[in-house]
Design a protein around this motif. Structure first.
Motif, PDB file in Angstrom:
ATOM      1  N   UNK A   1      10.075 124.294  30.917  1.00 42.92           N
ATOM      2  CA  UNK A   1      10.399 123.166  31.794  1.00 42.92           C
ATOM      3  C   UNK A   1      11.895 123.153  32.087  1.00 42.92           C
ATOM      4  N   UNK A   2      12.238 122.896  33.306  1.00 49.90           N
ATOM      5  CA  UNK A   2      13.626 122.848  33.746  1.00 49.90           C
ATOM      6  C   UNK A   2      13.915 121.458  34.282  1.00 49.90           C
ATOM      7  N   UNK A   3      15.122 121.005  34.079  1.00 51.94           N
ATOM      8  CA  UNK A   3      15.546 119.715  34.625  1.00 51.94           C
ATOM      9  C   UNK A   3      15.624 119.782  36.146  1.00 51.94           C
ATOM     10  N   UNK A   4      16.265 120.830  36.658  1.00 52.91           N
ATOM     11  CA  UNK A   4      16.454 121.022  38.095  1.00 52.91           C
ATOM     12  C   UNK A   4      15.586 122.186  38.559  1.00 52.91           C
ATOM     13  N   UNK A   5      14.986 122.092  39.737  1.00 55.79           N
ATOM     14  CA  UNK A   5      14.226 123.239  40.232  1.00 55.79           C
ATOM     15  C   UNK A   5      15.162 124.424  40.484  1.00 55.79           C
ATOM     16  N   UNK A   6      14.603 125.608  40.306  1.00 55.79           N
ATOM     17  CA  UNK A   6      15.363 126.833  40.532  1.00 55.79           C
ATOM     18  C   UNK A   6      15.127 127.274  41.968  1.00 55.79           C
ATOM     19  N   UNK A   7      16.189 127.557  42.679  1.00 53.73           N
ATOM     20  CA  UNK A   7      16.047 128.098  44.024  1.00 53.73           C
ATOM     21  C   UNK A   7      15.953 129.614  43.879  1.00 53.73           C
ATOM     22  N   UNK A   8      14.785 130.154  44.173  1.00 57.30           N
ATOM     23  CA  UNK A   8      14.541 131.588  44.027  1.00 57.30           C
ATOM     24  C   UNK A   8      15.291 132.364  45.099  1.00 57.30           C
ATOM     25  N   UNK A   9      15.677 133.583  44.747  1.00 58.41           N
ATOM     26  CA  UNK A   9      16.357 134.452  45.706  1.00 58.41           C
ATOM     27  C   UNK A   9      15.340 135.070  46.645  1.00 58.41           C
ATOM     28  N   UNK A  10      15.841 135.611  47.730  1.00 56.21           N
ATOM     29  CA  UNK A  10      14.964 136.288  48.688  1.00 56.21           C
ATOM     30  C   UNK A  10      14.235 137.448  48.015  1.00 56.21           C
ATOM     31  N   UNK A  11      14.927 138.153  47.151  1.00 54.02           N
ATOM     32  CA  UNK A  11      14.324 139.291  46.436  1.00 54.02           C
ATOM     33  C   UNK A  11      13.173 138.829  45.542  1.00 54.02           C
ATOM     34  N   UNK A  12      13.351 137.696  44.842  1.00 52.65           N
ATOM     35  CA  UNK A  12      12.294 137.172  43.979  1.00 52.65           C
ATOM     36  C   UNK A  12      11.065 136.753  44.797  1.00 52.65           C
ATOM     37  N   UNK A  13      11.303 136.135  45.944  1.00 51.09           N
ATOM     38  CA  UNK A  13      10.189 135.719  46.805  1.00 51.09           C
ATOM     39  C   UNK A  13       9.472 136.952  47.360  1.00 51.09           C
ATOM     40  N   UNK A  14      10.223 137.952  47.758  1.00 50.94           N
ATOM     41  CA  UNK A  14       9.608 139.194  48.247  1.00 50.94           C
ATOM     42  C   UNK A  14       8.796 139.867  47.148  1.00 50.94           C
ATOM     43  N   UNK A  15       9.324 139.855  45.932  1.00 50.33           N
ATOM     44  CA  UNK A  15       8.583 140.431  44.805  1.00 50.33           C
ATOM     45  C   UNK A  15       7.267 139.673  44.591  1.00 50.33           C
ATOM     46  N   UNK A  16       7.335 138.352  44.615  1.00 51.22           N
ATOM     47  CA  UNK A  16       6.120 137.539  44.437  1.00 51.22           C
ATOM     48  C   UNK A  16       5.111 137.837  45.538  1.00 51.22           C
ATOM     49  N   UNK A  52       3.503 133.230  35.595  1.00 50.23           N
ATOM     50  CA  UNK A  52       3.961 133.102  36.975  1.00 50.23           C
ATOM     51  C   UNK A  52       2.772 133.120  37.938  1.00 50.23           C
ATOM     52  N   UNK A  53       1.846 134.054  37.717  1.00 51.96           N
ATOM     53  CA  UNK A  53       0.678 134.153  38.597  1.00 51.96           C
ATOM     54  C   UNK A  53      -0.226 132.933  38.450  1.00 51.96           C
ATOM     55  N   UNK A  54      -0.393 132.442  37.236  1.00 48.98           N
ATOM     56  CA  UNK A  54      -1.199 131.238  37.023  1.00 48.98           C
ATOM     57  C   UNK A  54      -0.589 130.070  37.797  1.00 48.98           C
ATOM     58  N   UNK A  55       0.732 129.912  37.732  1.00 48.32           N
ATOM     59  CA  UNK A  55       1.400 128.842  38.461  1.00 48.32           C
ATOM     60  C   UNK A  55       1.168 128.999  39.962  1.00 48.32           C
TER      61      UNK A  55
END
Length: 170
Positions: A4-19, A65-68
């Motif tokens: 759990x994180x206090x603040x949401x994480x802004x994913x990078x373009x590379x992370x979104x492309x990987x997903x 990550x995939x479950x989420x």
């Protein structure tokens, strides 16, 4: 599942492309089980990736990550299914059928007639290969309800596919 994180994480373009590369087909297939339309399923995929980019927590494992991602897919696809912009049903794109599983097309067709709860459970169990506990986590429900829906879905699919096989033999 995820830290759990206090603040949401802004994913990078590379992370979104990987997903997208790693999970895009699974997300699209799962969304399709709800909306039965490629355009709407693609819209859900896009929205899931936006949610991933803006609001996803830090994950302990790729499985988490995939479950989420599939949990968010279920929520957004259900929302899309009931929205006024939901399109008509179309035929499943053959590229979504997992490679090397040619006989899956008949099962996909038969699955479309299952009630949504059974369709979700069967898809996540047999197509995405999740356990009952993981399916319950993805769908935000109880694992005993998942087992019931799996049993009923399997039974209905067996009957439907058996009837089709008997019809083809005539």
């Amino acid at each position: 599942m995820a830290r759990e994180e206090e603040e949401p994480i802004l994913r990078t373009r590379r992370e979104v492309q990987h997903a997208m590369f790693a999970y895009g087909d699974s997300i699209l297939r799962f969304a399709y089980t709800y909306v039965h339309n490629m355009q709407d399923a693609s819209d859900v995929l896009r929205d899931v990736l936006i949610q991933y980019m803006l609001y996803s927590p830090d994950f302990d494992t790729t499985r988490d990550e995939k479950i989420w991602l599939l949990h968010i897919t279920a929520l957004l696809a259900e929302e899309k299914l009931h929205s006024p912009s939901h399109s008509t049903v179309d035929e499943l794109d053959e590229t979504l059928i997992r490679r090397g599983e040619d006989d899956l097309a008949a099962v996909w067709e038969a699955m479309q007639d299952l009630p949504l709860e059974q369709r979700e459970a069967v898809h996540l169990s047999y197509i995405e290969e999740y356990t009952g506990k993981e399916i319950a986590e993805i769908l935000g429900t109880d694992s005993s309800l998942v087992r019931i829906n799996l049993r009923r879905g399997r039974s209905s699919l067996h009957e439907t596919l058996q009837e089709e096989d008997d019809f083809e033999k005539v």
